[in-house]
Design a protein around this motif. Sequence first.
Motif, PDB file in Angstrom:
ATOM      1  N   TYR A  21     -17.990 128.291  -7.902  1.00 23.42           N
ATOM      2  CA  TYR A  21     -19.251 128.630  -8.573  1.00 23.42           C
ATOM      3  C   TYR A  21     -19.657 127.524  -9.548  1.00 23.42           C
ATOM      4  O   TYR A  21     -20.800 127.068  -9.532  1.00 23.42           O
ATOM      5  CB  TYR A  21     -19.114 129.968  -9.302  1.00 23.42           C
ATOM      6  N   HIS A  22     -18.725 127.073 -10.371  1.00 23.74           N
ATOM      7  CA  HIS A  22     -19.038 126.032 -11.350  1.00 23.74           C
ATOM      8  C   HIS A  22     -19.364 124.704 -10.661  1.00 23.74           C
ATOM      9  O   HIS A  22     -20.252 123.974 -11.118  1.00 23.74           O
ATOM     10  CB  HIS A  22     -17.897 125.867 -12.350  1.00 23.74           C
ATOM     11  N   ARG A  25     -22.951 124.985  -9.077  1.00 26.59           N
ATOM     12  CA  ARG A  25     -24.018 125.077 -10.086  1.00 26.59           C
ATOM     13  C   ARG A  25     -24.504 123.715 -10.541  1.00 26.59           C
ATOM     14  O   ARG A  25     -25.609 123.593 -11.072  1.00 26.59           O
ATOM     15  CB  ARG A  25     -23.537 125.865 -11.302  1.00 26.59           C
ATOM     16  N   GLN A  31     -26.808 127.799  -7.275  1.00 27.61           N
ATOM     17  CA  GLN A  31     -26.553 129.246  -7.268  1.00 27.61           C
ATOM     18  C   GLN A  31     -26.889 129.829  -5.898  1.00 27.61           C
ATOM     19  O   GLN A  31     -26.180 130.699  -5.392  1.00 27.61           O
ATOM     20  CB  GLN A  31     -27.370 129.954  -8.344  1.00 27.61           C
ATOM     21  N   LYS A  32     -27.952 129.350  -5.297  1.00 24.59           N
ATOM     22  CA  LYS A  32     -28.343 129.815  -3.969  1.00 24.59           C
ATOM     23  C   LYS A  32     -27.277 129.417  -2.942  1.00 24.59           C
ATOM     24  O   LYS A  32     -26.879 130.231  -2.100  1.00 24.59           O
ATOM     25  CB  LYS A  32     -29.712 129.233  -3.584  1.00 24.59           C
ATOM     26  N   SER A  35     -24.291 131.643  -3.350  1.00 18.06           N
ATOM     27  CA  SER A  35     -24.601 132.984  -2.845  1.00 18.06           C
ATOM     28  C   SER A  35     -24.574 133.033  -1.325  1.00 18.06           C
ATOM     29  O   SER A  35     -24.096 133.998  -0.724  1.00 18.06           O
ATOM     30  CB  SER A  35     -25.963 133.439  -3.369  1.00 18.06           C
ATOM     31  N   LEU A  51     -28.672 136.681  -4.819  1.00 19.00           N
ATOM     32  CA  LEU A  51     -28.519 135.456  -5.601  1.00 19.00           C
ATOM     33  C   LEU A  51     -27.597 135.771  -6.770  1.00 19.00           C
ATOM     34  O   LEU A  51     -27.938 136.591  -7.631  1.00 19.00           O
ATOM     35  CB  LEU A  51     -29.868 134.960  -6.127  1.00 19.00           C
ATOM     36  N   THR A  53     -26.549 135.131 -10.101  1.00 21.96           N
ATOM     37  CA  THR A  53     -27.202 134.428 -11.210  1.00 21.96           C
ATOM     38  C   THR A  53     -26.252 134.122 -12.358  1.00 21.96           C
ATOM     39  O   THR A  53     -26.548 133.260 -13.183  1.00 21.96           O
ATOM     40  CB  THR A  53     -28.388 135.247 -11.757  1.00 21.96           C
ATOM     41  N   GLU A  54     -25.133 134.831 -12.406  1.00 22.11           N
ATOM     42  CA  GLU A  54     -24.167 134.609 -13.483  1.00 22.11           C
ATOM     43  C   GLU A  54     -22.797 135.063 -13.003  1.00 22.11           C
ATOM     44  O   GLU A  54     -22.659 136.132 -12.418  1.00 22.11           O
ATOM     45  CB  GLU A  54     -24.573 135.406 -14.722  1.00 22.11           C
ATOM     46  N   CYS A  60     -20.191 139.676 -13.396  1.00 20.17           N
ATOM     47  CA  CYS A  60     -21.019 139.052 -12.362  1.00 20.17           C
ATOM     48  C   CYS A  60     -22.380 139.733 -12.339  1.00 20.17           C
ATOM     49  O   CYS A  60     -22.478 140.960 -12.473  1.00 20.17           O
ATOM     50  CB  CYS A  60     -20.364 139.166 -10.985  1.00 20.17           C
ATOM     51  N   CYS A  62     -25.983 139.798  -9.953  1.00 19.33           N
ATOM     52  CA  CYS A  62     -26.510 139.493  -8.619  1.00 19.33           C
ATOM     53  C   CYS A  62     -27.962 139.979  -8.557  1.00 19.33           C
ATOM     54  O   CYS A  62     -28.233 141.149  -8.824  1.00 19.33           O
ATOM     55  CB  CYS A  62     -25.653 140.207  -7.574  1.00 19.33           C
TER      56      CYS A  62
END
Length: 168
Positions: A21-22, A25, A31-32, A35, A51, A53-54, A60, A62
Amino acid sequence: MRQTDSVSTAKQKTNKVLALYHKTRRYPFGQKLFSIMVSRMAPYFGTIKPLITELRLNHCACLIKKRHAVHNHIKTVHVIAICNGLEMAMGVMAEASIPTHLRWIPKGMSLDYTAKAGSDILCIAEVTPEQWTPGDMLVPVRAYDTEGVVVVKGHIKLWISEKPQKIV
């Protein structure tokens, strides 16, 4: 990073899901991309075009966009699409957060539909580090519309167990 996140991080080795994830980003549309990768691992999630988002330890979020493919007969976001988003948020949170000596599997879901979902929907799953113990674990989940109104709330029950010891 919050103090609880750094304490939890010190107790477990780097998690592949959080690292991915990191890493993603840092890129445009990262992010897309993340996902889509998650949706390919569990293809049913792709039906809602989620998506993430965090994502951080024990949390988490979504996003589900309101679009024709997730509408019900009254043109609001179908509650089953929201359930799918909540399950995705919970699953990604669990994969990113569970201590390395444990494993998880979902056992059930209990939800209340509290308002019409007439906009994009943000699905959130969040636990505390202390909850990661063997046995039943209730993961609180909530879905919010763009006005911050809770449209679905409840919990997803997980079974947490120790991973089998590897014989060397």
